[in-house]
Design a protein around this motif. Sequence first.
Motif, PDB file in Angstrom:
ATOM      1  N   ASP A 213       0.806  -1.223   0.000  1.00 46.02           N
ATOM      2  CA  ASP A 213       0.000   0.000   0.000  1.00 46.02           C
ATOM      3  C   ASP A 213       0.842   1.277   0.000  1.00 46.02           C
ATOM      4  O   ASP A 213       0.303   2.365   0.182  1.00 46.02           O
ATOM      5  CB  ASP A 213      -0.952   0.007   1.200  1.00 46.02           C
ATOM      6  N   GLU A 214       2.152   1.148  -0.225  1.00 41.87           N
ATOM      7  CA  GLU A 214       3.016   2.325  -0.237  1.00 41.87           C
ATOM      8  C   GLU A 214       3.239   2.800  -1.673  1.00 41.87           C
ATOM      9  O   GLU A 214       3.235   2.009  -2.622  1.00 41.87           O
ATOM     10  CB  GLU A 214       4.363   2.017   0.422  1.00 41.87           C
ATOM     11  N   TYR A 215       3.452   4.115  -1.807  1.00 43.08           N
ATOM     12  CA  TYR A 215       3.705   4.677  -3.128  1.00 43.08           C
ATOM     13  C   TYR A 215       4.904   5.624  -3.084  1.00 43.08           C
ATOM     14  O   TYR A 215       5.339   6.058  -2.012  1.00 43.08           O
ATOM     15  CB  TYR A 215       2.479   5.424  -3.665  1.00 43.08           C
ATOM     16  N   VAL A 216       5.421   5.924  -4.259  1.00 41.05           N
ATOM     17  CA  VAL A 216       6.483   6.918  -4.424  1.00 41.05           C
ATOM     18  C   VAL A 216       6.038   7.897  -5.494  1.00 41.05           C
ATOM     19  O   VAL A 216       5.173   7.579  -6.324  1.00 41.05           O
ATOM     20  CB  VAL A 216       7.830   6.274  -4.818  1.00 41.05           C
ATOM     21  N   ILE A 217       6.604   9.085  -5.476  1.00 41.26           N
ATOM     22  CA  ILE A 217       6.268  10.111  -6.462  1.00 41.26           C
ATOM     23  C   ILE A 217       7.503  10.413  -7.306  1.00 41.26           C
ATOM     24  O   ILE A 217       8.598  10.626  -6.764  1.00 41.26           O
ATOM     25  CB  ILE A 217       5.755  11.394  -5.781  1.00 41.26           C
ATOM     26  N   ASP A 218       7.338  10.427  -8.618  1.00 39.63           N
ATOM     27  CA  ASP A 218       8.441  10.728  -9.529  1.00 39.63           C
ATOM     28  C   ASP A 218       8.984  12.141  -9.297  1.00 39.63           C
ATOM     29  O   ASP A 218       8.287  13.000  -8.731  1.00 39.63           O
ATOM     30  CB  ASP A 218       7.960  10.615 -10.976  1.00 39.63           C
TER      31      ASP A 218
END
Length: 253
Positions: A213-218
């Motif tokens: 459920d984790e995300y990263v942002i470009d």
Amino acid sequence: MLKSTADVAAMRPAGKFVGGVLSSLQEVARVGMTLQQLDDHAHRMIDAAGAHSVYLGYHPSFGAIPYPGVLCTSVNDAALHGLPSSYVLQDGDLLSIDFAAQVQGWVADSAITFQLGTTTPEAQRLIETTERALLAGITQAKVGGRMGDISAAIGDVGHRAGYGINTDFGGHGVGRKMHEDPHVPNDGRRRSGMKLQAGLVIAIEPWFMAGGDEYVIDPDGWTIRSADGSLAAHFEHTVALTADGPVVLTARG
């Protein structure tokens, strides 16, 4: 926040237009096409209809640059806010397209996800589950209910499938602007949150990640990707709550 019966009727052209553009994009999208070509296609449809893009030039605090297109085109592990670019679509790519526009002063917002060329069971299961979560949320968009009923219905579908759900981004009110109150989380507790009233118009938009459920942002400040590189999918409709039940304004014919 609440719209009159006349307001909801006035929002229908925007909803029909947005749904029609997404249907057209799904028809024309093909392996070998660039994301920019899809954006150009939508831009031509906006101009031909005398509509107005609410994405182009949009610059919230988190964006490194003003938004450069009229679509969000997110591929594979990109879940949300993918920028139009020279990326060439490949066989088997999972493509999410998010589109909002203003017509006659009212906004509608919708999103679809589909796979290009050769399909895979993993991607098709994610697509089917995310769309089913959207329908579950819409079913709970009933006058007299609570916002948590919508959120819980969405979350239950995702959790049962074992997918990652992050509530940092979710649905929202829609009207004269693209983002209005209230926030519509993609997970929650039934019988909690604000009471649902006739005249509420909201974008319901589940997005699930096949892994965690984790995300990263470009670095562009826009594109949101699953942190573990797993596939992501996104579906959305603009829905009006009425005494006779929920009305999907962005239905695709």
